[in-house]
Design an enzyme around this catalytic site. Structure first.
Site, PDB file in Angstrom:
ATOM      1  N   HIS A  69       1.677  18.771  -6.375  1.00 52.76           N
ATOM      2  CA  HIS A  69       0.293  18.781  -5.892  1.00 52.76           C
ATOM      3  C   HIS A  69      -0.048  17.510  -5.111  1.00 52.76           C
ATOM      4  O   HIS A  69      -0.977  17.520  -4.310  1.00 52.76           O
ATOM      5  CB  HIS A  69      -0.679  18.939  -7.063  1.00 52.76           C
ATOM      6  CG  HIS A  69      -0.589  20.273  -7.728  1.00 52.76           C
ATOM      7  ND1 HIS A  69      -1.491  21.291  -7.514  1.00 52.76           N
ATOM      8  CD2 HIS A  69       0.319  20.766  -8.604  1.00 52.76           C
ATOM      9  CE1 HIS A  69      -1.146  22.354  -8.227  1.00 52.76           C
ATOM     10  NE2 HIS A  69      -0.044  22.059  -8.906  1.00 52.76           N
ATOM     11  N   HIS A  92       0.826  15.577 -10.624  1.00 54.92           N
ATOM     12  CA  HIS A  92       2.141  16.193 -10.514  1.00 54.92           C
ATOM     13  C   HIS A  92       2.564  16.288  -9.053  1.00 54.92           C
ATOM     14  O   HIS A  92       1.763  16.614  -8.184  1.00 54.92           O
ATOM     15  CB  HIS A  92       2.147  17.571 -11.174  1.00 54.92           C
ATOM     16  CG  HIS A  92       1.986  17.512 -12.654  1.00 54.92           C
ATOM     17  ND1 HIS A  92       1.595  18.607 -13.406  1.00 54.92           N
ATOM     18  CD2 HIS A  92       2.152  16.492 -13.543  1.00 54.92           C
ATOM     19  CE1 HIS A  92       1.534  18.252 -14.687  1.00 54.92           C
ATOM     20  NE2 HIS A  92       1.864  16.987 -14.792  1.00 54.92           N
ATOM     21  N   HIS A 116      -4.489  16.709  -9.517  1.00 57.95           N
ATOM     22  CA  HIS A 116      -3.789  15.957 -10.549  1.00 57.95           C
ATOM     23  C   HIS A 116      -2.511  15.344  -9.982  1.00 57.95           C
ATOM     24  O   HIS A 116      -2.149  15.587  -8.828  1.00 57.95           O
ATOM     25  CB  HIS A 116      -3.502  16.816 -11.781  1.00 57.95           C
ATOM     26  CG  HIS A 116      -2.613  17.994 -11.552  1.00 57.95           C
ATOM     27  ND1 HIS A 116      -2.977  19.084 -10.786  1.00 57.95           N
ATOM     28  CD2 HIS A 116      -1.365  18.276 -12.011  1.00 57.95           C
ATOM     29  CE1 HIS A 116      -2.001  19.971 -10.777  1.00 57.95           C
ATOM     30  NE2 HIS A 116      -1.006  19.496 -11.508  1.00 57.95           N
ATOM     31  N   HIS A 134      -4.417  19.961 -18.843  1.00 53.92           N
ATOM     32  CA  HIS A 134      -3.124  20.043 -18.169  1.00 53.92           C
ATOM     33  C   HIS A 134      -2.582  18.641 -17.949  1.00 53.92           C
ATOM     34  O   HIS A 134      -1.419  18.349 -18.230  1.00 53.92           O
ATOM     35  CB  HIS A 134      -3.284  20.777 -16.843  1.00 53.92           C
ATOM     36  CG  HIS A 134      -1.991  21.004 -16.118  1.00 53.92           C
ATOM     37  ND1 HIS A 134      -1.022  21.859 -16.570  1.00 53.92           N
ATOM     38  CD2 HIS A 134      -1.511  20.470 -14.953  1.00 53.92           C
ATOM     39  CE1 HIS A 134       0.004  21.852 -15.730  1.00 53.92           C
ATOM     40  NE2 HIS A 134      -0.274  21.027 -14.736  1.00 53.92           N
TER      41      HIS A 134
END
Length: 398
Positions: free
Chosen positions: A190, A187, A185, A242
């Site tokens: 990451h 963010h 993802h 998320h």
């Protein structure tokens, strides 16, 4: 069925060159850490009534004497009928995920973690199968990146390489060629290493969901797409909740006659799950059910080292769960020596992870949406999941 992966894309997210300088002196741009920025879940009135025993610091307007607070839980005061942090939380979350200020904040976190943990926050051990190696890399203060290596071909795939320096050091130590980056993802903790690694390794492709705005994405993936690297067959599974485009990656164990490996990002942790920032409880439940369909022997490689805290919370909601108690004892021994707790298996997670146990009668009776039958089982399970997530956000381990 394997889909032919598209090679056309709208273009990677770019940042101002001033924001990309590694030697820039970065002052705090956002208050607190990323967990504080991304907090602010609220509960409805019925949910508050069911958990009044956990909320000893209630409003002074309440005339009733509250019951004692469990020592494992900390109540976060909130205005009645309104979450006072909602607007601020959404604003900071938007800044963190959609602007270059979030990148600067990530760079500050990265620099602090490198100074505090020069050798990584945890001691990890690779898993070597028949010609395939999975190497966890501790990054930032509690994140994990991974190298998946075809040892015969000398090819490597990086999962969520948030610290490019640490990942590059592992690549050089293993003497492999990085050909793909798999991002779960958007963010920054990451995806923050995508730029440096894709520039250093010219043949490296960056895979991820096109819905998530992943930086330097070159090859968008959809649900059930397969990425093939040497003998590695890695399937992307859509698991929104998320974030809108969150993906998990399943390494098929059949080609190397070993267990399959699930790289779960921020969907699933040892005895926990991620916060629902860009979805509903129903969305997250569906994503967790996608994981529940996998085999018990599947190895779980999560995106964070949250095991001890998560198991502490699981002990609050299921205090008589013996599987949880045994796992907690093992985890505490590991963490006393700063050893990593991954991987676990999905079979283990089904036994003690409360977020995968919303179908269990004991948990439903303890925390469920209330007495009385319901015609929609998925609805009641989603309500239970929402309540579990709310209580976890309030929980503070000893």
């Amino acid at each position: 069925m394997r889909r032919k992966l598209p090679i056309h894309f709208s273009g990677p997210k770019r940042l101002p060159e001033s924001a990309l300088r590694d030697d820039a002196e970065l002052e705090p741009l956002l208050p607190g850490g990323s967990r504080r920025i991304l907090s602010g879940a609220t509960a409805n009135k019925a949910s508050q009534n069911r958990t009044r025993a956990l909320q000893s610091h209630s409003s002074p307007e309440c005339k009733e004497e509250p019951e004692p607070l469990s020592p494992e839980l900390e109540y976060i005061p909130r205005k009645r009928g309104k979450n006072p942090m909602k607007a601020v939380g959404l604003a900071w979350y938007s800044l963190y995920t959609r602007t270059w200020l979030g990148y600067l904040f990530y760079r500050q976190q990265l620099r602090r973690a490198r100074n505090r943990y020069p050798k990584g926050h945890s001691k990890t051990q690779p898993r070597l199968f028949n010609g395939v190696k999975v190497l966890p890399i501790p990054v930032l203060s509690d994140n994990y990146s991974y190298l998946i290596i075809d040892t015969q071909a000398g090819l490597a795939v990086a999962v969520d390489p948030s610290d490019p320096r640490a990942v590059q050091a592992s690549i050089e130590k293993e003497r492999v060629n990085l050909v793909a980056i798999l991002c779960t993802h958007k963010h920054w903790d990451h995806s923050g290493g995508n730029r440096d690694l894709s520039r250093r390794h010219r043949d490296c492709r960056v895979y991820g969901s096109p819905q998530d705005g992943i930086p330097y994405l070159t090859h968008p993936l959809c649900h059930q797409d397969v990425v093939s690297v040497g003998r590695l067959q890695i399937r992307a599974l859509a698991t929104p909740g998320h974030t809108q485009g969150h993906l998990v990656y399943l390494l098929d164990g059949e080609p190397y006659k070993g267990p399959s490996c699930l790289f779960s990002g921020d969907l699933l942790f040892l005895s926990g799950c991620g916060r629902t920032f860009e979805g509903t409880a129903e969305t997250m439940l569906s994503s967790l059910d996608t994981v529940l369909d996998l085999g018990d022997d599947t190895l779980l490689w999560p995106g964070h080292e949250y095991a001890e805290e998560n198991l502490g919370f699981a002990g609050v909601v299921e205090p008589e769960n013996l599987a949880r108690e045994r796992k907690m004892q093992w985890v505490q021994r590991q963490r006393m020596e700063r050893k990593s707790t991954c991987p676990s298996t999905l079979g283990e997670e089904r036994a003690y992870n409360p977020f995968l146990r919303t179908h269990c009668l004991e948990l439903q009776e303890a925390l469920g949406p209330g007495p009385g039958p319901t015609s929609d089982d998925s609805c009641s399970r989603a309500q239970l999941l929402e309540e579990l997530r709310r209580l976890k956000d309030m929980h503070k381990s000893k």
